[in-house]
Motif scaffolding. Sequence first.
Motif, PDB file in Angstrom:
ATOM      1  N   SER A  23       0.838  -1.208   0.000  1.00 25.09           N
ATOM      2  CA  SER A  23       0.000   0.000   0.000  1.00 25.09           C
ATOM      3  C   SER A  23       0.872   1.257   0.000  1.00 25.09           C
ATOM      4  O   SER A  23       0.592   2.214  -0.733  1.00 25.09           O
ATOM      5  N   ALA A  24       1.936   1.239   0.804  1.00 21.54           N
ATOM      6  CA  ALA A  24       2.840   2.392   0.832  1.00 21.54           C
ATOM      7  C   ALA A  24       3.526   2.578  -0.516  1.00 21.54           C
ATOM      8  O   ALA A  24       3.656   3.707  -1.003  1.00 21.54           O
ATOM      9  N   ALA A  25       3.934   1.485  -1.136  1.00 20.12           N
ATOM     10  CA  ALA A  25       4.572   1.577  -2.451  1.00 20.12           C
ATOM     11  C   ALA A  25       3.604   2.121  -3.486  1.00 20.12           C
ATOM     12  O   ALA A  25       3.987   2.922  -4.353  1.00 20.12           O
ATOM     13  N   ALA A  26       2.356   1.719  -3.426  1.00 20.74           N
ATOM     14  CA  ALA A  26       1.355   2.224  -4.372  1.00 20.74           C
ATOM     15  C   ALA A  26       1.152   3.727  -4.184  1.00 20.74           C
ATOM     16  O   ALA A  26       1.018   4.471  -5.170  1.00 20.74           O
ATOM     17  N   LEU A  27       1.139   4.182  -2.941  1.00 21.61           N
ATOM     18  CA  LEU A  27       0.985   5.618  -2.689  1.00 21.61           C
ATOM     19  C   LEU A  27       2.199   6.399  -3.190  1.00 21.61           C
ATOM     20  O   LEU A  27       2.051   7.493  -3.769  1.00 21.61           O
ATOM     21  N   LEU A  28       3.391   5.860  -2.990  1.00 16.92           N
ATOM     22  CA  LEU A  28       4.594   6.520  -3.499  1.00 16.92           C
ATOM     23  C   LEU A  28       4.579   6.579  -5.025  1.00 16.92           C
ATOM     24  O   LEU A  28       4.936   7.588  -5.629  1.00 16.92           O
TER      25      LEU A  28
ATOM     26  N   GLY B 292       2.190   9.246  -6.160  1.00 17.93           N
ATOM     27  CA  GLY B 292       2.767  10.580  -5.964  1.00 17.93           C
ATOM     28  C   GLY B 292       3.788  10.910  -7.033  1.00 17.93           C
ATOM     29  O   GLY B 292       3.829  12.030  -7.540  1.00 17.93           O
ATOM     30  N   ALA B 293       4.623   9.936  -7.387  1.00 23.63           N
ATOM     31  CA  ALA B 293       5.619  10.165  -8.441  1.00 23.63           C
ATOM     32  C   ALA B 293       4.948  10.384  -9.784  1.00 23.63           C
ATOM     33  O   ALA B 293       5.372  11.239 -10.576  1.00 23.63           O
ATOM     34  N   ALA B 294       3.897   9.630 -10.066  1.00 30.93           N
ATOM     35  CA  ALA B 294       3.169   9.809 -11.326  1.00 30.93           C
ATOM     36  C   ALA B 294       2.532  11.194 -11.382  1.00 30.93           C
ATOM     37  O   ALA B 294       2.550  11.852 -12.428  1.00 30.93           O
ATOM     38  N   ASN B 295       2.002  11.652 -10.277  1.00 29.59           N
ATOM     39  CA  ASN B 295       1.409  12.994 -10.221  1.00 29.59           C
ATOM     40  C   ASN B 295       2.465  14.060 -10.476  1.00 29.59           C
ATOM     41  O   ASN B 295       2.213  15.048 -11.178  1.00 29.59           O
ATOM     42  N   GLU B 296       3.653  13.872  -9.924  1.00 33.36           N
ATOM     43  CA  GLU B 296       4.744  14.829 -10.135  1.00 33.36           C
ATOM     44  C   GLU B 296       5.165  14.865 -11.605  1.00 33.36           C
ATOM     45  O   GLU B 296       5.390  15.932 -12.173  1.00 33.36           O
ATOM     46  N   ARG B 297       5.256  13.688 -12.232  1.00 29.48           N
ATOM     47  CA  ARG B 297       5.619  13.644 -13.654  1.00 29.48           C
ATOM     48  C   ARG B 297       4.560  14.324 -14.507  1.00 29.48           C
ATOM     49  O   ARG B 297       4.882  15.051 -15.455  1.00 29.48           O
TER      50      ARG B 297
END
Length: 85
Positions: free
Chosen positions: A31-36, A39-44
């Motif tokens: 779950s933590a990896a999915a949230l990270l 977040g990275a996809a949103n930044e890109r």
Amino acid sequence: MEETSYTKETSVWAIDRRVPVAVIVTILVQSAAALLWAGAANERLGALETRTERIGELVERTARLEEQAKAANAALGRIEERLGR
């Protein structure tokens, strides 16, 4: 003959003691990896949107410069025509 019912009432949210802690930890880590990842996809996506806005501005500026160059070429053609007479 007497019938007895062996029903056990349990809470809906009870965790069975047979579930290993490793399974719970794995689910939490995933779950933590999915949230990270989200977040990275949103930044890109934000970076791509910024780049797209800049490209749009450059396209508009290039179009204006092309129109100015056309107007300058037309004026130069008129000047050359007058001088050529």
